[in-house]
Design an enzyme around this catalytic site. Structure first.
Site, PDB file in Angstrom:
ATOM      1  N   GLU A 159       0.797  -1.224   0.000  1.00 31.28           N
ATOM      2  CA  GLU A 159       0.000   0.000   0.000  1.00 31.28           C
ATOM      3  C   GLU A 159       0.834   1.281   0.000  1.00 31.28           C
ATOM      4  O   GLU A 159       0.832   2.054   0.977  1.00 31.28           O
ATOM      5  CB  GLU A 159      -0.948   0.011   1.186  1.00 31.28           C
ATOM      6  CG  GLU A 159      -1.946  -1.103   1.159  1.00 31.28           C
ATOM      7  CD  GLU A 159      -3.130  -0.843   2.063  1.00 31.28           C
ATOM      8  OE1 GLU A 159      -3.155   0.183   2.757  1.00 31.28           O
ATOM      9  OE2 GLU A 159      -4.031  -1.679   2.065  1.00 31.28           O
ATOM     10  N   GLU A 338      -5.302  -8.693   0.584  1.00 31.43           N
ATOM     11  CA  GLU A 338      -5.999  -8.406   1.847  1.00 31.43           C
ATOM     12  C   GLU A 338      -7.491  -8.208   1.573  1.00 31.43           C
ATOM     13  O   GLU A 338      -7.854  -7.611   0.559  1.00 31.43           O
ATOM     14  CB  GLU A 338      -5.476  -7.121   2.521  1.00 31.43           C
ATOM     15  CG  GLU A 338      -4.120  -7.233   3.134  1.00 31.43           C
ATOM     16  CD  GLU A 338      -3.675  -5.950   3.797  1.00 31.43           C
ATOM     17  OE1 GLU A 338      -4.515  -5.142   4.261  1.00 31.43           O
ATOM     18  OE2 GLU A 338      -2.454  -5.711   3.824  1.00 31.43           O
TER      19      GLU A 338
HETATM   20  C1  GCO Z   1      -3.940  -1.890   5.234  1.00 32.34           C
HETATM   21  C2  GCO Z   1      -2.842  -2.580   5.868  1.00 32.34           C
HETATM   22  C3  GCO Z   1      -3.191  -3.444   7.052  1.00 32.34           C
HETATM   23  C4  GCO Z   1      -4.371  -2.973   7.881  1.00 32.34           C
HETATM   24  C5  GCO Z   1      -5.659  -3.543   7.370  1.00 32.34           C
HETATM   25  C6  GCO Z   1      -6.841  -3.071   8.205  1.00 32.34           C
HETATM   26  O1  GCO Z   1      -4.377  -2.374   4.199  1.00 32.34           O
HETATM   27  O2  GCO Z   1      -4.307  -0.833   5.720  1.00 32.34           O
HETATM   28  O3  GCO Z   1      -2.191  -3.402   4.906  1.00 32.34           O
HETATM   29  O4  GCO Z   1      -1.994  -3.360   7.766  1.00 32.34           O
HETATM   30  O5  GCO Z   1      -4.203  -3.382   9.211  1.00 32.34           O
HETATM   31  O6  GCO Z   1      -5.899  -3.102   6.081  1.00 32.34           O
HETATM   32  O7  GCO Z   1      -6.890  -1.689   8.198  1.00 32.34           O
END
Ligand code: GCO
Length: 437
Positions: A159, A338
């Site tokens: 990200e 994710e």
């Molecule tokens: C993100 C990060 C994660 C977060 C998850 C929940 O995508 O922000 O990769 O570390 O913890 O997304 O917010």
């Protein structure tokens, strides 16, 4: 078409969010270790889930959930605690983790950078200092040399939208710097150049044939209807419109198309773009909510929507459309790196964690992901966020995302009902899901 037989059903985590042991075995502090009062409830990531000590037990937990893969991140602070110095103890931890995962039949997926920048690097300007590209490459080379006998899946960055925009523009994330985007174009350029150079390094040095990608905070627009003109408008809003460019196109266009998005057209020259667009094997999409959700939150077309305890819109269609928009624009195989939901989960008197809303979330989102697979889009895997409850950055330990509940007082892990449900989904390889709504 069903999911491929080798579809990587897994779960994800990040070093700073679960490892703890913030100063063990030569590790230096990260910008998140020193976030201090910026984290709610006086929480910090110094202990987190103590995964650094409990990793063997956690691999057994993953095995009990039937995971086929596990996406983890390596802490640059453990591996390079000072500029130019590699810490063998730090590398040894991750080499042992990767070996044990493979021995347990769980495919390790390694993220090289998930936000935990060493304080020594930030003190020299962090992502605003062009020298970070060399620091990062030396670090990445040491990790690839140590882990690539067991790691085949590599993610360069997690990200960039978050650690560049939130870290250096809005100031919402560590290192909490606030400057207009126009002042941060060298941060973006340094990160993009480091990405391309890392892809080239991994391809050249990995001991086993690598599959290399990046994990994007992928937020795209759900079209108003499935009529072609509405789909085209949604694609434009997802990459061309200023919100979509800042969310997606500003990073992915240079990386996957070899051309700058309008905002970066002065910041990147042809030589830069040649390095940045080193070919990847896949694109990772971190998908939580639709871009529509952000716009709604600004009050445009505000409609009553389902939301998580963090206020994020819940609409499974965003997973299908993000996969489709990214595929149709970049023509790269997709891994969902994710996807998950935050809730204030609690243990019941029976000692279990009953979280029916997360089980329903899994059915809804995986059902929409399956539509993309059925339409022939090459889908490589699904890494649920997260394998266990953990440190949610500035939110601290309040919001829980895990498939396993963590009792932070005792560090006991309890597989939630959703974790058992996910194990059933994996056993069925994503078949027999309820109709996605
Ligand atoms: C993100 C990060 C994660 C977060 C998850 C929940 O995508 O922000 O990769 O570390 O913890 O997304 O917010």
């Amino acid at each position: 078409m069903p999911f491929a037989k080798d579809f990587l059903w897994g779960a994800a985590s990040a070093a700073a969010q679960i490892e703890g042991a913030w100063d063990a075995d030569g590790k230096c502090p990260s910008i998140w270790d020193v976030a201090g009062r910026r984290v709610k409830n006086g929480d910090d990531c110094h202990t987190a889930c103590n995964h650094y000590r409990r990793w063997r037990e956690d691999i057994e937990l993953m095995r009990r959930m039937g995971l086929r893969s596990y996406r983890f991140s390596v802490s640059m602070c453990r591996v390079m605690p000072e500029k130019g110095r590699i810490n063998p103890a730090g590398l040894a931890f991750y080499a042992g983790l990767a070996k044990a995962l493979r021995a347990a039949g769980i495919e390790p997926i390694c993220t090289l950078y998930h936000w935990d920048l060493p304080v020594w690097a930030q003190n020299e300007g962090g992502w605003g200092n062009a020298a970070i590209r060399d620091w990062f490459l030396q670090y990445a080379g040491a990790v690839v040399d140590a882990l690539s006998g067991d790691v085949r899946w590599w993610i360069t960055f997690n990200e960039p939208q978050s650690f560049i925009m939130l870290g250096y523009v809005t100031g919402a994330h560590a290192p909490f710097e606030r400057r207009p985007l126009s002042f941060r174009q060298h941060h973006l350029r340094n990160m993009l150049m480091a990405h391309g150079a890392a892809v080239r390094l991994i391809r050249a040095r990995a001991k086993t044939p690598p599959r290399i990608g990046i994990a994007m905070a992928a937020t795209t627009w759900i079209p108003d209807s499935e009529a072609p003109e509405d789909v085209r408008r949604a694609a434009w809003r997802s990459f061309g419109h200023i919100a979509g460019e800042i969310a997606n196109g500003m990073y992915m266009d240079p990386i996957a198309l070899g051309r700058p998005s309008p905002l970066l057209r002065r910041a990147l020259d042809a030589e830069d773009l040649k390095i940045i667009s080193e070919p990847m094997d896949f694109v990772g999409v971190n998908v939580y909510q639709p871009l529509n959700g952000f716009i709604d939150r600004l009050g445009y077309g505000a409609q009553p929507r389902r939301r998580t305890c963090m206020g994020w819109v819940v609409d499974g269609r965003c997973l299908y459309w993000t996969i489709r928009h990214f595929w149709e624009r970049y023509h790269l195989p997709v891994m969902v790196t994710e996807n998950g939901m935050a809730a204030h989960d609690a243990l019941s008197p029976d000692g279990r964690c009953h979280d029916p809303e997360r089980a329903a979330f899994l059915d809804e989102f995986i059902g929409h992901m399956k539509r993309a697979a059925d339409e022939g889009i090459p889908l490589l895997g699904y890494q649920h966020w997260s394998v266990m409850d953990n440190f949610e950055w500035c939110e601290g330990y309040g919001p829980r995302y895990g498939l396993a509940y963590v009792d932070y007082r005792t560090q006991r892990r309890i597989i939630k009902d959703s974790g058992l449900h996910y194990a059933d989904i994996i056993r069925a390889n994503g078949e027999n899901l309820p109709e996605a709504r």
